[in-house]
Design an enzyme around this catalytic site. Structure first.
Site, PDB file in Angstrom:
ATOM      1  N   ASP A  52       0.826  -1.208   0.000  1.00  0.00           N
ATOM      2  CA  ASP A  52       0.000   0.000   0.000  1.00  0.00           C
ATOM      3  C   ASP A  52       0.859   1.257   0.000  1.00  0.00           C
ATOM      4  O   ASP A  52       2.080   1.194   0.139  1.00  0.00           O
ATOM      5  CB  ASP A  52      -0.893   0.024   1.242  1.00  0.00           C
ATOM      6  N   TYR A 111       6.505 -10.293   6.338  1.00  0.00           N
ATOM      7  CA  TYR A 111       6.521  -8.856   6.588  1.00  0.00           C
ATOM      8  C   TYR A 111       7.160  -8.587   7.944  1.00  0.00           C
ATOM      9  O   TYR A 111       7.136  -9.432   8.841  1.00  0.00           O
ATOM     10  CB  TYR A 111       5.102  -8.290   6.608  1.00  0.00           C
TER      11      TYR A 111
END
Length: 246
Positions: A52, A111
């Site tokens: 994002d 992540y």
């Protein structure tokens, strides 16, 4: 035509995310335009993950098909030269089979989320970590995080704009550790929902502050309702750190 696999590092602050956007610059667009400048080819660079706006990558994996005869070394050198001064770098490149796909061949993604746990404002890390002023109980956060491991309906932890067909995912690993004033949250799964990692981090921060108990976190998960989410962490501290292939 040669298919190349790229490993890419980038600072997500100037971009609207990985994927091309009609309303702002993207990492994908920057790389595709850089390749066009030295090949005159219209290419599509496809990635293992679609980060994002404001989210970073330490080792994003992607692939691209190029007709111009190039070695991995020459492609890397030319691409990095064309990308300057953008905060994007190709740190690895190799030739792969024509049917290798960065997204669909991927069997694992990981992540990392960085929190700087201090009262003083961020200077060097501004936009690269989430500053949390109040002390965090990392042991409580890690213990609570283990309830999210495994196969669950993660509706509570996904964005209302998530396009995934199912909210059911298997979370393989979620750890919380302290390194001085830094708190690092690491997550690994085959795939993630939109905003899943940020939503888990925000909720764990509530546990770290003592506002939520481990039981509250479990109740939020079992509610399978976005309204039950406590907090969505900002994008600043999130990094795509790796993709796994067979």
């Amino acid at each position: 035509m040669t298919r190349f696999a790229l490993t890419i590092e980038y600072d997500g602050r100037p971009y609207m995310g990985w994927q091309r956007q009609a309303h702002g610059p993207s990492v994908q667009q920057a790389i595709e335009e850089a390749i066009h400048r030295f090949t005159a080819e219209e290419v599509q660079v496809l990635s293992a993950g679609r980060t994002d706006a404001g989210v970073h990558a330490i080792a994003m994996r992607a692939h691209v098909d190029i007709e111009k005869p190039l070695t991995p070394f020459k492609l890397t050198e030319a691409l990095n030269a064309q990308l300057r001064p953008a905060p994007i770098a190709v740190i690895g490149c190799e030739v792969v089979p024509d049917d290798w796909h960065a997204r669909f061949a991927c069997i694992g993604r990981s992540y990392e989320y960085r929190i700087v746990n201090r009262r003083a404002p961020l200077t060097w890390d501004k936009g690269l970590a989430w500053q949390v002023a109040r002390p965090l109980d990392v042991d409580a956060m890690h213990e609570a995080a283990q309830q999210l491991i495994g196969l669950h309906d993660f509706t509570t932890f996904r964005s209302a704009h998530c396009q995934s067909q199912s909210p059911v995912k298997t979370l393989d690993r979620l750890t919380v550790s302290r390194h001085g004033e830094e708190v690092i949250i690491e997550a690994a799964a085959r795939s993630f929902l939109h905003h899943q990692v940020r939503s888990m981090v925000g909720s764990l921060a509530l546990v770290g502050h003592g506002k939520w108990s481990a039981r509250d976190l479990k109740a939020a998960l079992e509610a399978a309702d976005r309204q039950a989410l406590g907090l969505n962490a900002p994008p600043d501290g999130l990094y795509f750190v790796g993709a796994v292939y067979p």
